[in-house]
Design a protein around this motif. Structure first.
Motif, PDB file in Angstrom:
ATOM      1  N   THR A   1       1.187   2.890  -3.348  1.00  0.00           N
ATOM      2  CA  THR A   1      -0.048   3.390  -3.975  1.00  0.00           C
ATOM      3  C   THR A   1       0.193   4.489  -5.016  1.00  0.00           C
TER       4      THR A   1
ATOM      5  N   ILE B   1      -7.328  -0.266  -2.067  1.00  0.00           N
ATOM      6  CA  ILE B   1      -6.078  -1.024  -2.249  1.00  0.00           C
ATOM      7  C   ILE B   1      -5.807  -1.894  -1.018  1.00  0.00           C
ATOM      8  N   LEU B   2      -6.034  -1.324   0.159  1.00  0.00           N
ATOM      9  CA  LEU B   2      -5.855  -2.096   1.397  1.00  0.00           C
ATOM     10  C   LEU B   2      -6.889  -3.219   1.498  1.00  0.00           C
TER      11      LEU B   2
ATOM     12  N   LEU C   1      -6.455   4.697  -1.546  1.00  0.00           N
ATOM     13  CA  LEU C   1      -5.700   3.798  -0.657  1.00  0.00           C
ATOM     14  C   LEU C   1      -6.598   2.747   0.007  1.00  0.00           C
TER      15      LEU C   1
ATOM     16  N   ALA D   1       0.822  -1.214   0.000  1.00  0.00           N
ATOM     17  CA  ALA D   1       0.000   0.000   0.000  1.00  0.00           C
ATOM     18  C   ALA D   1       0.858   1.267   0.000  1.00  0.00           C
TER      19      ALA D   1
ATOM     20  N   ARG E   1      -1.312  13.852   0.143  1.00  0.00           N
ATOM     21  CA  ARG E   1      -2.518  13.017   0.248  1.00  0.00           C
ATOM     22  C   ARG E   1      -3.048  12.605  -1.130  1.00  0.00           C
TER      23      ARG E   1
ATOM     24  N   ARG F   1      -1.660   4.971  -8.616  1.00  0.00           N
ATOM     25  CA  ARG F   1      -2.389   6.233  -8.828  1.00  0.00           C
ATOM     26  C   ARG F   1      -1.992   6.870 -10.161  1.00  0.00           C
TER      27      ARG F   1
ATOM     28  N   TYR G   1      -2.082   9.362  -2.536  1.00  0.00           N
ATOM     29  CA  TYR G   1      -2.663   8.178  -1.894  1.00  0.00           C
ATOM     30  C   TYR G   1      -4.179   8.097  -2.043  1.00  0.00           C
TER      31      TYR G   1
ATOM     32  N   LYS H   1     -11.730   1.662  -6.881  1.00  0.00           N
ATOM     33  CA  LYS H   1     -10.358   2.205  -6.825  1.00  0.00           C
ATOM     34  C   LYS H   1     -10.034   3.011  -8.087  1.00  0.00           C
TER      35      LYS H   1
ATOM     36  N   GLN I   1      -9.193   6.972  -8.280  1.00  0.00           N
ATOM     37  CA  GLN I   1      -7.866   7.415  -8.705  1.00  0.00           C
ATOM     38  C   GLN I   1      -7.858   8.170 -10.033  1.00  0.00           C
TER      39      GLN I   1
END
Length: 262
Positions: A104, A147-148, A144, A101, A138, A108, A141, A204, A208
């Motif tokens: 990221t 992704i987690l 994020l 992560a 920020r 992105r 990310y 996601k 992004q």
């Protein structure tokens, strides 16, 4: 006696470090091979996730963009995936998923470079990173949370099920059948996991693709996409069939290459 024990412990730790290093290297090479082979398919899939296009429409869109931009955006996944897979095979499971992560920003930037709406804004990875810098740390990310949600569980499942699935396959008696088994095992597992986590990836990608503005929650973006796509689950999975086939190929290559190099 003490010095002999110390020497054997030192030797054992050296062996462990060497083995660990080999896991990292094999994971790295497996990722590189996979990205180089499957990137164009991934690009079609990306357009489907972002715009809810049918496969033929996504392919048509890429054709219009031309061959020149086909591999645009390959650098971030090359840098990211080689590192994440090296970590994945080196660290294993949840720890690797969470560690990934940190990378990221590469995912992105890849999203931005693959979206035709941003083609006029930047032409390469460096430029994209530079544009995002103006929005603060920020912004790198954004996305994020999905992704987690994707990485941790899918890595745990991949490593947890890889062995049992391989045991279910016919026993390999030669080097080549071992490779085939590794390909099938990795491919099937990767494809099923890719399918399960597909809606997470759709969210996601949407998150992004945005530059600046409000940071919306995962649930808010999911509901927004759900409404846009006529409240139909099947529309959330648009592109999932292509993702399934790409994952079979991708994870088959990754697993077989990794085991081959190991």
């Amino acid at each position: 006696g003490g010095s002999a024990t110390a020497a054997s412990e030192e030797s054992a730790s050296r062996d462990t470090a060497a083995a660990s290093g080999k896991h990292y290297l094999c994971g790295y090479c497996a990722a590189f091979t996979n990205i180089a082979v499957t990137f164009p398919i991934q690009k079609v899939l990306f357009r489907q996730q972002l715009y809810g296009l049918r496969t033929q429409d996504a392919v048509r869109q890429l054709r219009r963009d031309g061959l020149r931009t086909l591999y645009r955006g390959i650098l971030p996944p090359l840098m990211q995936k080689t590192t994440t897979l090296a970590l994945m095979f080196g660290l294993y499971a949840a720890l690797a998923g969470t560690t990934e992560a940190v990378l990221t920003p590469f995912e992105r930037v890849q999203t931005l470079l693959q979206d035709y709406k941003h083609h006029d804004k930047f032409t390469n990875t460096y430029q994209a990173f530079k544009v995002l810098k103006a929005y603060g740390m920020r912004e790198y990310y954004r996305g994020l949370v999905p992704i987690l949600l994707r990485n941790g569980p899918s890595n745990v499942l991949f490593f947890g099920l890889r062995g049992p699935i391989k045991q279910c396959l016919p026993e390999a008696t030669s080097y080549s059948t071992h490779m085939v088994n590794d390909f099938i095992c990795g491919g099937l597992l990767g494809a099923v996991l890719g399918f399960l986590f597909f809606p997470v990836n759709v969210v996601k990608t949407r998150m992004q693709a945005q530059i600046g503005g409000e940071f919306q929650s995962f649930s808010k973006v999911l509901v927004k996409i759900w409404l846009e796509r006529d409240r139909k689950l099947i529309h959330l999975f648009r592109g999932a069939h292509l993702n399934y086939h790409r994952s079979v190929l991708s994870w088959g290559i990754i697993n077989a290459t990794y085991e081959f190099l190991l």
